[in-house]
Enzyme design. Structure first.
Site, PDB file in Angstrom:
ATOM      1  N   MET A 249      -4.458  -0.334  -6.184  1.00  0.00           N
ATOM      2  CA  MET A 249      -4.186  -0.954  -4.959  1.00  0.00           C
ATOM      3  C   MET A 249      -4.547  -2.096  -3.988  1.00  0.00           C
ATOM      4  SD  MET A 249      -5.207   3.491  -3.533  1.00  0.00           S
ATOM      5  CE  MET A 249      -4.527   3.003  -1.865  1.00  0.00           C
ATOM      6  N   GLU A 250      -3.994  -3.057  -4.329  1.00  0.00           N
ATOM      7  CA  GLU A 250      -4.457  -4.368  -3.315  1.00  0.00           C
ATOM      8  C   GLU A 250      -4.913  -4.214  -2.564  1.00  0.00           C
ATOM      9  OE1 GLU A 250      -4.373  -8.786  -3.451  1.00  0.00           O
ATOM     10  OE2 GLU A 250      -4.094  -7.004  -5.114  1.00  0.00           O
TER      11      GLU A 250
ATOM     12  N   ASN B 195       3.715   9.889  -9.258  1.00  0.00           N
ATOM     13  CA  ASN B 195       2.826   9.316  -7.640  1.00  0.00           C
ATOM     14  C   ASN B 195       3.104   8.617  -6.228  1.00  0.00           C
ATOM     15  OD1 ASN B 195       2.179   5.325  -6.739  1.00  0.00           O
ATOM     16  ND2 ASN B 195       0.767   7.255  -7.418  1.00  0.00           N
ATOM     17  N   GLY B 196       2.163   9.183  -5.459  1.00  0.00           N
ATOM     18  CA  GLY B 196       2.608   9.660  -4.025  1.00  0.00           C
ATOM     19  C   GLY B 196       1.602  10.860  -3.633  1.00  0.00           C
ATOM     20  N   GLU B 197       1.139  11.200  -2.711  1.00  0.00           N
ATOM     21  CA  GLU B 197       0.306  11.727  -2.090  1.00  0.00           C
ATOM     22  C   GLU B 197      -0.570  13.525  -3.288  1.00  0.00           C
ATOM     23  OE1 GLU B 197       0.728  12.618   1.473  1.00  0.00           O
ATOM     24  OE2 GLU B 197       0.479  10.269   1.494  1.00  0.00           O
TER      25      GLU B 197
ATOM     26  N   GLN C 174      -1.438  -6.031 -13.753  1.00  0.00           N
ATOM     27  CA  GLN C 174      -0.029  -6.393 -13.413  1.00  0.00           C
ATOM     28  C   GLN C 174       0.258  -7.308 -12.872  1.00  0.00           C
ATOM     29  OE1 GLN C 174       0.924  -4.005  -9.345  1.00  0.00           O
ATOM     30  NE2 GLN C 174       1.366  -2.231 -10.919  1.00  0.00           N
TER      31      GLN C 174
ATOM     32  N   ARG D 244      -4.960   6.660  -3.587  1.00  0.00           N
ATOM     33  CA  ARG D 244      -6.015   6.978  -1.917  1.00  0.00           C
ATOM     34  C   ARG D 244      -6.646   8.664  -2.574  1.00  0.00           C
ATOM     35  NH1 ARG D 244      -2.881   6.818   2.917  1.00  0.00           N
ATOM     36  NH2 ARG D 244      -0.922   7.538   1.283  1.00  0.00           N
TER      37      ARG D 244
ATOM     38  N   CYS E 203       4.913  -2.527  -4.332  1.00  0.00           N
ATOM     39  CA  CYS E 203       4.660  -2.627  -3.268  1.00  0.00           C
ATOM     40  C   CYS E 203       5.445  -3.280  -1.689  1.00  0.00           C
ATOM     41  CB  CYS E 203       3.496  -4.079  -3.249  1.00  0.00           C
ATOM     42  SG  CYS E 203       2.539  -4.471  -2.163  1.00  0.00           S
TER      43      CYS E 203
END
Length: 328
Positions: A8-9, A199-201, A68, A224, A98
């Site tokens: 996560m940038e 991936n996601g939520e 990455q 997150r 991204c």
């Protein structure tokens, strides 16, 4: 089930990777991206993004960290991947996920998902340049503005030689707005012959169960959700197929306190004084989703501008960062 820690940038950097992998046993993590744009990056760039390369490519908790790369030029990415491989990373990953406008304007990240043929050329070039023993994976979204090319993009990457795909179940246009479209991961998994990770939520055990049911895949990459709930991955491993159990947030907060102290100590060592408070506040802002203690601490430090103010607030909350050895 494999549990991965997301890149996560601007958030999940080496300092936070260190403390989160101490809290949970991840199968591997992925670094923030190195932007490749027309030049051969010096190896110090990779070491800066992933200082774990100086210690066998692993965090202090022995979690491997794949590095990455992000870019759009197949030959340049291949040259850089070969240069990176000389440092013996635990793996090399390509970023097609991204959604940041500044990255996309320079033809990097998710914007390339409108060009499946380019994705294939990139993957094939990098695969040819990277030694066979170095794991080679990619992360993608479902598309740019829609999902019409999601399966085609995944197939292009798999045909190009990636050994695994992480699919963030949203488009570039979706950004990070819920929901994540996990059912699309099932379609992709059926269409490729490489392992697919969802991936996601995924913020909780209940989210993970719904994600697994809709996607049909067991492996998950936490981003997150892991930052906001540092022990989520550990609970997922412990529960398996058992029913959801009550979470003792007070006990977890007690376990989290020394990790917060260590994180703050590392941030203070690495960043200029005017920048370090923001990093701690950024993490606390996510932690307060789950921990009332983090909410109280966040309110107290929100207006702080100097590290000494943060030190004092942490001490008032029983977190003695100054006394913690940096090598811990």
């Amino acid at each position: 089930m494999r549990l991965l820690l997301a890149p996560m940038e601007g958030l999940l950097d080496a300092d936070l990777r260190d403390v989160l992998t101490r809290a949970c046993p991840y199968d591997w993590a992925v670094s923030e991206f190195a932007r490749v744009s027309g030049t051969l990056l010096p190896q110090r760039v990779y070491r800066r993004i992933s200082p774990e390369l100086l210690s066998g490519g692993r965090t202090r908790a022995s979690v491997p960290v794949r590095v990455q790369l992000l870019g759009s030029d197949p030959a340049c990415l291949a040259d850089n991947a070969a240069h990176l491989a000389e440092l013996a990373p635990p793996g090399i990953d390509l970023n097609f996920g991204c959604p940041a406008p500044t990255v996309n304007r320079h033809r990097g990240g998710a914007v390339l998902l409108d060009e499946p043929e380019l994705l294939h050329r990139i993957a094939a070039a990098v695969r040819a340049a990277v030694p066979a023993g170095v794991p080679f994976t990619a992360k993608m979204r479902l598309g740019v503005a829609d999902t019409s090319k999601a399966v085609e993009c995944a197939q292009a990457l798999a045909a190009g030689g990636v050994e695994g795909l992480v699919v963030h179940a949203r488009t570039k246009l979706d950004g990070y707005r819920p929901p994540a479209h996990w059912a699309w991961i099932a379609r992709i998994a059926e269409a490729v012959d490489v392992p697919v990770t969802a991936n996601g939520e995924v913020w909780s055990e209940a989210d993970w169960r719904r994600c697994r049911a809709e996607s049909g895949v067991a492996d998950v990459m936490l981003g997150r959700g892991a930052v906001a709930d540092p022990f989520l991955a550990r609970r997922l491993r412990a529960q398996g197929d058992a029913g959801e159990r009550a979470v003792d947030r007070d006990a977890e907060w007690a376990e989290l306190q020394p990790l917060l102290a260590l994180f703050w100590r590392r941030v203070r060592e690495r960043l200029q004084p005017q920048h370090s408070p923001g990093r701690l506040k950024q993490w606390l802002n996510l932690l307060r989703r789950n921990y009332p203690q983090a909410e109280r601490l966040f309110r107290e430090v929100r207006a702080a501008r100097r590290p000494a103010e943060i030190d004092a607030a942490l001490a008032r909350h029983g977190i003695a960062a100054a006394a913690l050895p940096l090598a811990a």
